[in-house]
Scaffold this motif. Structure first.
Motif, short mmCIF file in Angstrom:
data_model
loop_
_atom_site.label_atom_id
_atom_site.label_comp_id
_atom_site.label_asym_id
_atom_site.label_seq_id
_atom_site.Cartn_x
_atom_site.Cartn_y
_atom_site.Cartn_z
N HIS A 81 0.84 -1.20 0.00
CA HIS A 81 0.00 0.00 0.00
C HIS A 81 0.87 1.25 0.00
O HIS A 81 2.07 1.19 0.30
CB HIS A 81 -0.92 0.01 1.22
N LEU A 121 0.42 5.69 0.98
CA LEU A 121 -0.37 6.64 1.73
C LEU A 121 -0.16 8.04 1.15
O LEU A 121 0.97 8.44 0.88
CB LEU A 121 0.07 6.62 3.19
N THR A 150 -5.37 5.86 1.59
CA THR A 150 -4.55 4.66 1.60
C THR A 150 -4.96 3.81 0.42
O THR A 150 -6.13 3.46 0.28
CB THR A 150 -4.75 3.88 2.92
#
Length: 171
Positions: free
Chosen positions: A25, A27, A134
């Motif tokens: 992921h 951010l 996110t």
């Protein structure tokens, strides 16, 4: 290690793009001079999205939004070189003005199988809104491809949103 770091965006705010090694992921965080209802609406209403979604020099040629859980969205951008870039997704969660969750797919051959899930929260602090997104991919490689191809454009997109919000708040 951060692939992206805190940057001053020239608007007296910070933009942060972080992709930690080995994680699937990344951010994005940005503070906007606007109440969260306005930031949420600017993020979900076609008349606003057409004005800011995409990097500088790109024009939104398609903006379809069915803002309901299970509803689809589709956007297309035309780059300065004339190339078209289609995107699509489905809304998974809508909690106006606090939270928005949707899938994100770059709808082009060789890329559409690498979709992601984007969760954006809108937290108001003293009349300003911190938007935190996110983006979760199925693999680190997919995340790296998305992040490395678009982090500059993501910063520019948020700059464009900040300018729109300033105009809307002044009106």
């Amino acid at each position: 290690r951060q692939l992206g770091a805190m940057e001053n965006d020239g608007l007296s705010h910070t933009f942060r793009a972080v992709a930690e090694p080995g994680q699937s992921h990344f951010l994005l965080t940005r503070v906007f001079d606007a109440r969260r209802e306005l930031v949420f609406d600017a993020s979900t209403q076609p008349q606003h999205l057409r004005q800011w979604w995409g990097p500088y020099g790109h024009t939104m040629t398609l903006c379809e939004i069915d803002l309901r859980v299970g509803g689809a969205w589709r956007h297309a951008l035309r780059a300065p070189d004339g190339s078209e870039h289609p995107f699509k997704g489905v809304y998974l969660e809508i909690d106006r003005p606090c939270r928005l969750v949707h899938t994100f797919i770059y709808d082009a051959d060789g890329f559409r199988e690498y979709g992601a899930v984007v969760t954006t929260t809108f937290e108001e602090r003293g009349g300003k809104t911190m938007a935190t997104s996110t983006t979760v991919h199925k693999s680190v490689e997919s995340r790296d491809g998305h992040f490395n191809s678009g982090s500059g454009g993501m910063r520019e997109t948020y700059e464009r949103l900040a300018k729109l919000l300033a105009r809307l708040a002044a009106a």
